[in-house]
Design a protein around this motif. Structure first.
Motif, PDB file in Angstrom:
ATOM      1  N   VAL B  86      56.162  39.703  40.292  1.00 59.06           N
ATOM      2  CA  VAL B  86      57.317  39.357  39.378  1.00 59.06           C
ATOM      3  C   VAL B  86      56.786  37.939  38.731  1.00 59.06           C
ATOM      4  N   ARG B  88      58.414  34.881  36.390  1.00 56.90           N
ATOM      5  CA  ARG B  88      59.539  34.278  36.036  1.00 56.90           C
ATOM      6  C   ARG B  88      59.436  32.867  35.319  1.00 56.90           C
ATOM      7  N   GLU B  89      60.064  32.630  34.340  1.00 56.09           N
ATOM      8  CA  GLU B  89      59.680  31.191  33.707  1.00 56.09           C
ATOM      9  C   GLU B  89      61.402  30.501  33.540  1.00 56.09           C
ATOM     10  N   LEU B  90      61.273  29.037  33.751  1.00 50.76           N
ATOM     11  CA  LEU B  90      62.475  28.477  33.499  1.00 50.76           C
ATOM     12  C   LEU B  90      62.309  27.818  32.196  1.00 50.76           C
ATOM     13  N   THR B 129      66.487  31.872  32.463  1.00 51.61           N
ATOM     14  CA  THR B 129      65.310  32.148  33.048  1.00 51.61           C
ATOM     15  C   THR B 129      64.989  33.805  32.883  1.00 51.61           C
ATOM     16  N   GLY B 154      56.821  27.004  32.072  1.00 55.98           N
ATOM     17  CA  GLY B 154      55.421  27.824  32.445  1.00 55.98           C
ATOM     18  C   GLY B 154      55.926  28.998  33.416  1.00 55.98           C
ATOM     19  N   LEU B 156      55.987  31.580  36.790  1.00 61.32           N
ATOM     20  CA  LEU B 156      55.624  31.557  38.167  1.00 61.32           C
ATOM     21  C   LEU B 156      55.580  32.904  38.378  1.00 61.32           C
ATOM     22  N   ILE B 157      54.730  33.141  39.493  1.00 62.61           N
ATOM     23  CA  ILE B 157      54.498  34.418  39.670  1.00 62.61           C
ATOM     24  C   ILE B 157      54.592  34.843  41.208  1.00 62.61           C
TER      25      ILE B 157
END
Lengths: 165, 165
Positions: B86, B88-90, B129, B154, B156-157
């Protein structure tokens, strides 16, 4: 003097190979440990934004900020002032779920306005955003359910109101 | 060969001064530009998690991953496999608002499930996000309203399902 004081530095740098290495060396040379560092491109593709959280002596930090400003790739480096900025962090938690705790786990996720991003028979992966204290609080609350994995983005900051960071 | 292929590397390292500098040097020596890098502590305080997005020749990347694994502080370094993870980035966006565009701005924020984190007479700061494509899409959609500032975490996995990344 409190040598474990946490500092947050916001930087804008030219997006070139080697920049990160030079920035990291400024901290390493003075033995400063970096708690978190986020670097990614800003709105303008030629520049990157860095947000660095580190611990250490405030006087040494002043020297570090001065050295960061002297790097050829730096356009801007400043210590973050909490009252004038919004602070946000993203965290992904993979939590263990068993039938007895399932309801309670989802209640905590709900209270923290977490978003479920993945689920399996025995786990749930949830996205939480907020200031670092909120993410810390979520971590302590879910700790006893079993944290299989956690990954955090580190702090992002942006100036309050209409002004630029 | 596509030399502009994007790669994502996930690492687990000992949380010590100088680690980041050594990791960044591995990329800098081969002239690899880092698009984004996130380092922050994991659930265990002695270790940090790093997620690095970079561009370059896949063969050179293999060498880089091998070198990263050889660093004394590295416990784990691997290239990310999209289907098994999965992402995701903020991002925080400060957008200009004027009375004519106000409704439209808030509609776009709503569609992207953005959260308003700060507001002033002439600006709104919103937290978004999602995967990197979603954040890119939001950026293009709000671009014509006026992006005063943007800061992204940047990538995140985290591994899908019950397994560890």
């Amino acid at each position: 003097m409190d040598t474990n004081h946490k500092h947050t530095i916001s930087m804008r740098v030219h997006n070139r190979p080697g920049v990160l290495s030079r920035v990291a060396q400024v901290f390493a040379r003075r033995g400063f440990n970096i708690d978190s560092l986020v670097v990614s491109r800003g709105h303008h593709p030629d520049f990157s934004r860095m947000t660095i959280v580190c611990q250490g002596d405030p006087a040494a930090l002043d020297q570090i900020v001065k050295q960061l400003r002297k790097l050829v790739d730096t356009t801007h480096a400043t210590e973050y002032v909490p009252d004038e900025s919004v602070e946000r962090e993203l965290a992904l938690f993979k939590l263990k779920i068993v039938s007895e705790t399932r309801t309670e786990v989802f209640q905590v996720i709900d209270v923290f306005k977490g978003r479920t991003v993945d689920i399996s028979d025995s786990t749930v992966t949830v996205e939480v955003t907020g200031d670092s204290d909120k993410v810390d609080a979520f971590e302590s609350l879910v700790n006893h359910f079993g944290i299989i994995e956690m990954v955090r983005s580190g702090k992002l900051i942006i100036a309050r109101g209409a002004k630029r960071t």
